[in-house]
Design a protein around this motif. Sequence first.
Motif, short mmCIF file in Angstrom:
data_model
loop_
_atom_site.label_atom_id
_atom_site.label_comp_id
_atom_site.label_asym_id
_atom_site.label_seq_id
_atom_site.Cartn_x
_atom_site.Cartn_y
_atom_site.Cartn_z
N ALA A 1 0.54 -1.66 0.28
CA ALA A 1 -0.25 -0.25 -0.08
C ALA A 1 1.41 1.02 -0.33
O ALA A 1 0.34 1.86 -0.64
CB ALA A 1 -1.03 -0.12 1.18
N GLY A 2 1.62 1.12 0.83
CA GLY A 2 2.67 2.29 0.58
C GLY A 2 3.26 2.37 -0.58
O GLY A 2 3.80 3.80 -1.11
N ILE A 3 3.26 1.33 -2.01
CA ILE A 3 4.17 1.79 -2.54
C ILE A 3 3.73 2.50 -3.30
O ILE A 3 3.62 3.37 -3.79
CB ILE A 3 4.78 0.26 -2.70
CG1 ILE A 3 6.12 -0.18 -2.34
CG2 ILE A 3 5.24 0.65 -4.80
CD1 ILE A 3 6.67 -1.68 -2.97
N ALA A 4 2.24 1.63 -3.58
CA ALA A 4 0.92 2.51 -4.18
C ALA A 4 0.98 3.78 -4.06
O ALA A 4 0.63 4.57 -5.00
CB ALA A 4 -0.52 1.34 -4.06
N LEU A 5 0.74 3.93 -3.04
CA LEU A 5 0.61 4.97 -2.43
C LEU A 5 1.29 6.20 -2.96
O LEU A 5 1.99 7.66 -3.87
CB LEU A 5 0.80 5.56 -0.55
CG LEU A 5 -0.73 5.45 -0.23
CD1 LEU A 5 -1.05 4.90 1.36
CD2 LEU A 5 -2.02 6.22 -0.90
N VAL A 6 2.43 6.49 -3.03
CA VAL A 6 4.24 7.13 -3.99
C VAL A 6 3.92 7.17 -4.98
O VAL A 6 3.67 7.99 -5.74
CB VAL A 6 5.43 5.93 -3.24
CG1 VAL A 6 6.82 6.76 -3.93
CG2 VAL A 6 6.06 6.05 -1.97
N ILE A 7 3.62 5.77 -5.26
CA ILE A 7 3.12 6.00 -7.50
C ILE A 7 2.59 7.10 -7.65
O ILE A 7 1.83 7.56 -8.23
CB ILE A 7 2.59 4.44 -7.48
CG1 ILE A 7 4.28 4.03 -7.30
CG2 ILE A 7 2.58 4.65 -9.04
CD1 ILE A 7 4.76 2.31 -7.94
N ALA A 8 0.74 6.32 -6.66
CA ALA A 8 -0.15 7.78 -6.64
C ALA A 8 0.23 9.21 -6.18
O ALA A 8 -0.33 10.31 -7.18
CB ALA A 8 -1.37 7.17 -5.92
N GLY A 9 0.34 9.83 -5.35
CA GLY A 9 0.96 10.72 -5.85
C GLY A 9 2.22 11.25 -6.67
O GLY A 9 2.40 12.83 -6.74
N VAL A 10 3.09 10.93 -6.96
CA VAL A 10 3.52 10.82 -8.67
C VAL A 10 2.44 11.44 -9.16
O VAL A 10 3.14 12.85 -10.19
CB VAL A 10 4.76 10.51 -8.53
CG1 VAL A 10 5.42 10.11 -10.51
CG2 VAL A 10 5.88 9.71 -7.49
N VAL A 11 1.95 10.63 -9.84
CA VAL A 11 1.04 10.61 -10.78
C VAL A 11 -0.01 11.97 -10.52
O VAL A 11 -0.28 12.61 -11.36
CB VAL A 11 -0.27 9.68 -10.71
CG1 VAL A 11 -1.65 9.66 -11.90
CG2 VAL A 11 0.64 8.14 -11.63
N VAL A 12 0.06 11.63 -8.64
CA VAL A 12 -0.73 13.74 -8.64
C VAL A 12 -0.07 14.82 -9.08
O VAL A 12 -0.93 15.99 -9.17
CB VAL A 12 -1.88 13.51 -7.63
CG1 VAL A 12 -2.13 14.79 -6.72
CG2 VAL A 12 -2.68 12.60 -7.25
N LEU A 13 1.14 14.40 -9.00
CA LEU A 13 2.09 15.90 -8.57
C LEU A 13 1.93 15.68 -10.13
O LEU A 13 1.54 16.89 -10.60
CB LEU A 13 3.21 15.41 -8.22
CG LEU A 13 4.41 16.59 -8.19
CD1 LEU A 13 3.86 17.01 -7.61
CD2 LEU A 13 5.89 16.06 -8.42
N ASN A 14 1.89 15.01 -11.13
CA ASN A 14 2.23 14.94 -12.37
C ASN A 14 0.81 15.87 -13.23
O ASN A 14 1.13 16.42 -14.42
CB ASN A 14 2.44 13.86 -13.30
CG ASN A 14 4.24 13.98 -13.53
OD1 ASN A 14 4.64 14.70 -14.11
ND2 ASN A 14 4.40 12.67 -12.25
N LEU A 15 -0.12 15.62 -12.41
CA LEU A 15 -1.98 16.00 -12.97
C LEU A 15 -1.85 17.40 -12.84
O LEU A 15 -2.64 17.93 -13.45
CB LEU A 15 -2.55 14.66 -12.69
CG LEU A 15 -2.41 13.47 -13.08
CD1 LEU A 15 -3.85 12.73 -12.47
CD2 LEU A 15 -3.14 12.93 -14.77
N GLY A 16 -0.78 17.47 -11.20
CA GLY A 16 -1.39 18.94 -10.71
C GLY A 16 -1.03 19.86 -11.48
O GLY A 16 -0.48 20.96 -11.02
N GLY A 17 -0.19 19.57 -12.72
CA GLY A 17 0.63 20.61 -13.72
C GLY A 17 1.97 20.81 -12.87
O GLY A 17 3.22 21.87 -12.99
N ALA A 18 2.72 19.22 -13.66
CA ALA A 18 4.40 19.02 -13.43
C ALA A 18 5.22 20.58 -14.53
O ALA A 18 6.41 20.26 -13.68
CB ALA A 18 4.38 17.90 -13.18
#
Length: 106
Positions: free
Chosen positions: A88-105
């Motif tokens: 779950a921790g790994i999935a959250l890290v990956i989700a954070g990276v995706v959200v960061l990119n969707l938010g205007g990276a």
Amino acid sequence: MGYALLAGAIAAEVAGTTAMKYSEGFSKLVPSLITVAGYLLAFTLLAQTLKTLSVGTAYAIWAGIGTAAVAAIGMVFLGESANMVKIAGIALVIAGVVVLNLGGAH
């Protein structure tokens, strides 16, 4: 081009970190040299990445994906324990990276 350089930086960092495991505290020459070379390449590529990507975004992606990859390698190939909390921790890290990119990276 920035993301390709960043992917190379991540791969080099993951290779260097994995080799560090096998260096046995830098007492084995070949894994120690791979570790040093991996980190030198990783930082060189990361520096080039910063010419086109913002430092916060690039570093977050580099650190996040690198951490998730090393954790997965440890669980899959190095016999480290795998449980739902780690996954779950790994999935959250990956989700954070995706959200960061969707938010205007860019």
